[in-house]
Design a protein around this motif. Sequence first.
Motif, short mmCIF file in Angstrom:
data_model
loop_
_atom_site.label_atom_id
_atom_site.label_comp_id
_atom_site.label_asym_id
_atom_site.label_seq_id
_atom_site.Cartn_x
_atom_site.Cartn_y
_atom_site.Cartn_z
N CYS A 235 -73.01 -6.32 -11.16
CA CYS A 235 -73.07 -5.40 -10.85
C CYS A 235 -72.49 -4.53 -12.07
CB CYS A 235 -72.89 -4.69 -10.13
SG CYS A 235 -73.12 -2.32 -10.17
N LYS A 236 -73.92 -4.02 -12.97
CA LYS A 236 -73.59 -3.60 -14.53
C LYS A 236 -72.90 -2.30 -14.15
CE LYS A 236 -76.08 -2.63 -18.74
NZ LYS A 236 -75.11 -1.74 -18.91
N LYS A 237 -73.54 -1.42 -12.65
CA LYS A 237 -73.27 -0.30 -12.91
C LYS A 237 -71.57 0.20 -12.86
CE LYS A 237 -77.29 1.86 -11.71
NZ LYS A 237 -78.07 2.89 -10.38
N CYS A 238 -71.06 -1.13 -11.87
CA CYS A 238 -69.10 -1.03 -11.83
C CYS A 238 -68.60 -1.63 -12.48
CB CYS A 238 -69.92 -1.67 -10.41
SG CYS A 238 -70.17 -1.51 -8.92
N ASN A 239 -68.97 -2.19 -13.54
CA ASN A 239 -67.99 -3.23 -14.74
C ASN A 239 -68.35 -1.61 -15.49
OD1 ASN A 239 -67.59 -5.64 -14.14
ND2 ASN A 239 -69.39 -5.69 -13.09
N ASP A 240 -69.22 -1.18 -15.87
CA ASP A 240 -68.94 -0.11 -16.95
C ASP A 240 -68.56 0.90 -16.70
OD1 ASP A 240 -70.96 -1.44 -18.74
OD2 ASP A 240 -73.46 -0.46 -17.56
N VAL A 241 -68.34 1.23 -15.14
CA VAL A 241 -67.69 2.03 -14.84
C VAL A 241 -66.04 2.26 -14.90
CG1 VAL A 241 -66.66 3.99 -12.08
CG2 VAL A 241 -68.99 3.16 -12.87
N ASP A 242 -65.56 0.59 -14.59
CA ASP A 242 -64.60 0.34 -14.55
C ASP A 242 -63.75 0.38 -16.23
OD1 ASP A 242 -64.02 -0.64 -12.43
OD2 ASP A 242 -64.30 -2.08 -12.02
N ARG A 243 -65.25 -0.09 -17.26
CA ARG A 243 -64.28 -0.40 -18.47
C ARG A 243 -64.36 1.06 -18.83
NH1 ARG A 243 -68.32 -4.71 -18.88
NH2 ARG A 243 -70.12 -3.21 -18.93
N TYR A 244 -65.08 2.19 -18.23
CA TYR A 244 -64.87 3.27 -18.93
C TYR A 244 -63.23 4.17 -18.67
CZ TYR A 244 -65.71 8.67 -18.82
OH TYR A 244 -65.70 10.00 -18.94
N LEU A 245 -63.48 4.05 -17.27
CA LEU A 245 -61.88 4.27 -16.68
C LEU A 245 -60.63 3.06 -17.37
CD1 LEU A 245 -62.66 4.34 -12.52
CD2 LEU A 245 -62.31 6.47 -14.32
N GLU A 246 -60.38 2.47 -17.84
CA GLU A 246 -59.64 1.56 -18.62
C GLU A 246 -59.79 2.56 -20.08
OE1 GLU A 246 -56.84 -0.43 -19.04
OE2 GLU A 246 -57.82 -0.61 -17.66
N ILE A 247 -60.95 2.07 -20.55
CA ILE A 247 -61.09 3.60 -21.86
C ILE A 247 -60.24 4.77 -21.63
CG2 ILE A 247 -62.25 4.17 -23.60
CD1 ILE A 247 -64.22 2.31 -22.87
N LYS A 248 -60.34 5.44 -20.49
CA LYS A 248 -60.10 6.71 -20.97
C LYS A 248 -57.96 6.84 -20.50
CE LYS A 248 -61.18 10.41 -21.02
NZ LYS A 248 -61.82 11.22 -21.43
N LYS A 249 -57.73 5.82 -19.53
CA LYS A 249 -56.65 5.20 -18.72
C LYS A 249 -56.00 5.14 -20.33
CE LYS A 249 -53.04 2.19 -16.45
NZ LYS A 249 -53.98 0.87 -15.39
N ASN A 250 -56.50 4.29 -21.15
CA ASN A 250 -55.80 4.07 -22.63
C ASN A 250 -55.66 5.33 -23.23
OD1 ASN A 250 -55.01 1.27 -21.53
ND2 ASN A 250 -56.93 0.96 -23.17
N GLU A 251 -56.43 6.16 -23.78
CA GLU A 251 -56.44 7.01 -24.36
C GLU A 251 -54.70 8.34 -23.70
OE1 GLU A 251 -60.20 9.22 -23.73
OE2 GLU A 251 -61.10 7.69 -25.72
N LYS A 252 -54.76 8.61 -22.73
CA LYS A 252 -54.04 9.74 -22.32
C LYS A 252 -52.09 8.85 -22.54
CE LYS A 252 -56.00 10.07 -17.97
NZ LYS A 252 -55.43 10.28 -16.60
#
Length: 252
Positions: A235-252
């Motif tokens: 599922c591209k949507k699920c994996n795109d969301v997970d990648r987005y959340l990981e990026i946001k987490k690393n930005e903090k």
Amino acid sequence: WKKRKNVKLMSYTFAPNNLNYVTCNRCFYLMYKHKIKIEGGFPAIFNDLDLKQKDFFIEKVTSVISNDLPEGKFYKTVTQEERKKRKKETKSEFNEMEIPALIKSKELNDKNNRKFVLKGKPDLVVKFENDYGILDFKTTSQEDKTDKYKYQLEAYAQIFEFPEEGAPKLFPISHMGLIQFSPDEIINSDLEYITQKMKMNYYPLKRDTDGFYAFITRLIDVLEMNRVPEKSSKCKKCNDVDRYLEIKKNEK
């Protein structure tokens, strides 16, 4: 919820058009049970195209679509607002060759005897001499897409063959198919409009009632898990969301 002999039974409602996009159990569960929709799905412009296509064909006959279809005429649809207006004016809600714009089935049972209802707005409904048909517009490539949309059309067939009380019953639904439009060359333009050809293909679709009820049964199985399903690696949507959340987490 409905109580019967101290047992809670739930009746699910499915929109035929939404059945085309059930490719991920997790996305489907979140959308249906929690109203969480991951964006990136069906663009609204395609609905506008469908309406323009319907306006053009509704006054015509089946021969303008395909020589493979028997001779038939299309039903016009009447909105709830128009029906109320007619009733207020003491007119009949429906004239000849008219049906409701929004149609709904009676309560149906999946293969495990669980209740569900189908509710939606069909594109073209056809009256032939001895039977009926369901046709649907798709603006897409020229590739045959009937396998992707088979459960949408079968759902509409089920609604007309098993309608809610007081709604018109059309039986049997013997013909189903897709009218596919594909963009072709632009032949004229000015500062405001272009004139573009559209390639039209008609693809007939065989009914698969047993497959449809098996599909609905699988959907209800997912909804009754009472937990969010695991995400699919496909599922591209699920994996795109997970990648987005990981990026946001690393930005903090």
